[in-house]
Write a protein that holds these residues in place. Structure first.
Motif, mmCIF file in Angstrom:
data_model
loop_
_atom_site.group_PDB
_atom_site.id
_atom_site.type_symbol
_atom_site.label_atom_id
_atom_site.label_comp_id
_atom_site.label_asym_id
_atom_site.label_seq_id
_atom_site.Cartn_x
_atom_site.Cartn_y
_atom_site.Cartn_z
ATOM 1 N N MET A 1 11.837 -20.449 18.018
ATOM 2 C CA MET A 1 12.849 -20.009 18.963
ATOM 3 C C MET A 1 13.761 -21.184 19.293
ATOM 4 S SD MET A 1 12.088 -18.400 22.696
ATOM 5 C CE MET A 1 13.384 -17.724 23.655
ATOM 6 N N THR A 2 15.068 -20.976 19.186
ATOM 7 C CA THR A 2 16.032 -22.036 19.453
ATOM 8 C C THR A 2 16.295 -22.148 20.946
ATOM 9 O OG1 THR A 2 17.099 -21.633 17.340
ATOM 10 C CG2 THR A 2 18.367 -22.849 18.962
ATOM 11 N N ARG A 3 16.287 -23.389 21.428
ATOM 12 C CA ARG A 3 16.614 -23.668 22.827
ATOM 13 C C ARG A 3 17.983 -24.326 22.848
ATOM 14 N NH1 ARG A 3 11.983 -27.425 24.956
ATOM 15 N NH2 ARG A 3 12.834 -28.704 23.311
ATOM 16 N N THR A 4 18.850 -23.866 23.753
ATOM 17 C CA THR A 4 20.206 -24.404 23.815
ATOM 18 C C THR A 4 20.391 -25.239 25.075
ATOM 19 O OG1 THR A 4 21.082 -22.530 22.571
ATOM 20 C CG2 THR A 4 22.665 -23.829 23.834
ATOM 21 N N LEU A 5 20.851 -26.462 24.867
ATOM 22 C CA LEU A 5 21.152 -27.404 25.935
ATOM 23 C C LEU A 5 22.652 -27.631 25.970
ATOM 24 C CD1 LEU A 5 20.534 -29.674 28.022
ATOM 25 C CD2 LEU A 5 20.211 -31.213 26.053
ATOM 26 N N TYR A 6 23.253 -27.427 27.130
ATOM 27 C CA TYR A 6 24.623 -27.866 27.344
ATOM 28 C C TYR A 6 24.520 -29.279 27.897
ATOM 29 C CZ TYR A 6 26.536 -23.037 27.158
ATOM 30 O OH TYR A 6 26.924 -21.763 26.795
ATOM 31 N N LEU A 7 25.027 -30.243 27.156
ATOM 32 C CA LEU A 7 25.065 -31.635 27.601
ATOM 33 C C LEU A 7 26.505 -31.918 28.014
ATOM 34 C CD1 LEU A 7 23.696 -34.344 28.043
ATOM 35 C CD2 LEU A 7 24.148 -34.883 25.636
ATOM 36 N N LEU A 8 26.714 -32.055 29.296
ATOM 37 C CA LEU A 8 28.045 -32.214 29.867
ATOM 38 C C LEU A 8 28.210 -33.619 30.409
ATOM 39 C CD1 LEU A 8 28.090 -28.842 31.854
ATOM 40 C CD2 LEU A 8 28.693 -29.240 29.449
ATOM 41 N N GLY A 9 29.404 -34.175 30.265
ATOM 42 C CA GLY A 9 29.624 -35.534 30.725
ATOM 43 C C GLY A 9 30.984 -35.723 31.356
ATOM 44 N N VAL A 22 22.651 -36.771 22.019
ATOM 45 C CA VAL A 22 22.645 -35.499 21.282
ATOM 46 C C VAL A 22 21.564 -35.540 20.205
ATOM 47 C CG1 VAL A 22 23.961 -34.005 19.721
ATOM 48 C CG2 VAL A 22 25.070 -34.964 21.767
ATOM 49 N N GLU A 23 21.534 -36.616 19.457
ATOM 50 C CA GLU A 23 20.535 -36.738 18.384
ATOM 51 C C GLU A 23 19.111 -36.749 18.937
ATOM 52 O OE1 GLU A 23 23.141 -39.097 15.023
ATOM 53 O OE2 GLU A 23 22.197 -40.280 16.616
ATOM 54 N N ASP A 24 18.910 -37.443 20.058
ATOM 55 C CA ASP A 24 17.578 -37.464 20.685
ATOM 56 C C ASP A 24 17.174 -36.068 21.147
ATOM 57 O OD1 ASP A 24 17.469 -40.183 20.222
ATOM 58 O OD2 ASP A 24 17.803 -40.756 22.323
ATOM 59 N N ALA A 25 18.112 -35.339 21.732
ATOM 60 C CA ALA A 25 17.813 -33.974 22.190
ATOM 61 C C ALA A 25 17.496 -33.064 21.006
ATOM 62 C CB ALA A 25 18.985 -33.423 23.003
ATOM 63 N N GLN A 26 18.227 -33.214 19.923
ATOM 64 C CA GLN A 26 17.953 -32.416 18.727
ATOM 65 C C GLN A 26 16.562 -32.716 18.183
ATOM 66 O OE1 GLN A 26 21.432 -33.728 16.583
ATOM 67 N NE2 GLN A 26 22.507 -31.784 16.941
ATOM 68 N N ALA A 27 16.159 -33.971 18.228
ATOM 69 C CA ALA A 27 14.818 -34.346 17.760
ATOM 70 C C ALA A 27 13.738 -33.710 18.633
ATOM 71 C CB ALA A 27 14.665 -35.870 17.756
ATOM 72 N N ARG A 28 14.098 -33.343 19.865
ATOM 73 C CA ARG A 28 13.160 -32.679 20.783
ATOM 74 C C ARG A 28 13.214 -31.154 20.628
ATOM 75 N NH1 ARG A 28 12.554 -35.804 26.246
ATOM 76 N NH2 ARG A 28 13.073 -37.936 25.667
#
Length: 182
Positions: A1-9, A22-28
């Motif tokens: 199941m894909t989890r979606t994170l909005y990373l806002l800055g 972004v890369e660290d979050a993708q690795a998680r």
């Protein structure tokens, strides 16, 4: 199941180091969509925005959709607003929507999307009483604000180290805020 994170800055120096987050979050295991304030988009420039789009696989957003235009992102399971400036933090707490990114987190409160924020403010800006009020309001609204002990501790102006922004703490909190089954 894909989890979606909005990373806002917002336009604070650590925004220039978002690609690694972004890369660290993708690795998680997160599918990451990046949004920034218009000022942060200006700081990133065309090349920085293109790099974030390449790394995330999604268009970087800073403008609202036009009427009738579909959303290019999947729905968020968790929203992380980091770095968040005093300006964006205060606007969010007051329910103001001066930018698409702040509008997204204001709407996130109403949608009850789990949210994590890490302010990036120096001691001079943090001394204004509205910053502490805004942190309290956002925590009361259900956002996990990583500020003070165990989170962002304001530094003296000019003494920040944007490359050392604690992205890992932000992503740890994101993982903790994910709803069961995500």
């Amino acid at each position: 199941m894909t989890r979606t994170l909005y990373l806002l800055g917002a336009a604070a120096p650590p925004v220039l180091h978002m690609a690694g987050a972004v890369e660290d979050a993708q690795a998680r295991g997160w599918d990451v969509c990046v949004g920034v304030t218009p000022a942060a988009a200006g700081w990133l420039g065309r090349d920085g925005v293109a790099e974030l789009e390449r790394v995330s696989g999604h268009p970087v957003r800073w403008e609202p959709r036009r009427p009738g235009e579909g959303d290019v992102w999947p729905a968020a399971d968790v929203i992380a607003f980091a770095p968040v400036t005093a300006n964006s933090l205060n606007a969010w707490a007051l329910g103001l929507t001066p930018s698409w990114v702040v509008g997204a987190v204001v709407a996130g409160v109403g949608r009850r999307v789990p949210m994590v924020a890490m302010p990036c403010v120096n001691q001079v800006l943090a001394a204004h009483p509205q910053v502490d009020r805004s942190v309290a309001v956002l925590r009361e609204a259900g956002a996990r604000v990583l500020y003070g002990e165990g989170g962002w501790v304001p530094n003296r102006p000019g003494e920040g180290r944007p490359e050392a922004f604690p992205w890992g703490a932000v992503l740890d909190a994101v993982d903790q805020e994910a709803r069961p089954g995500q």
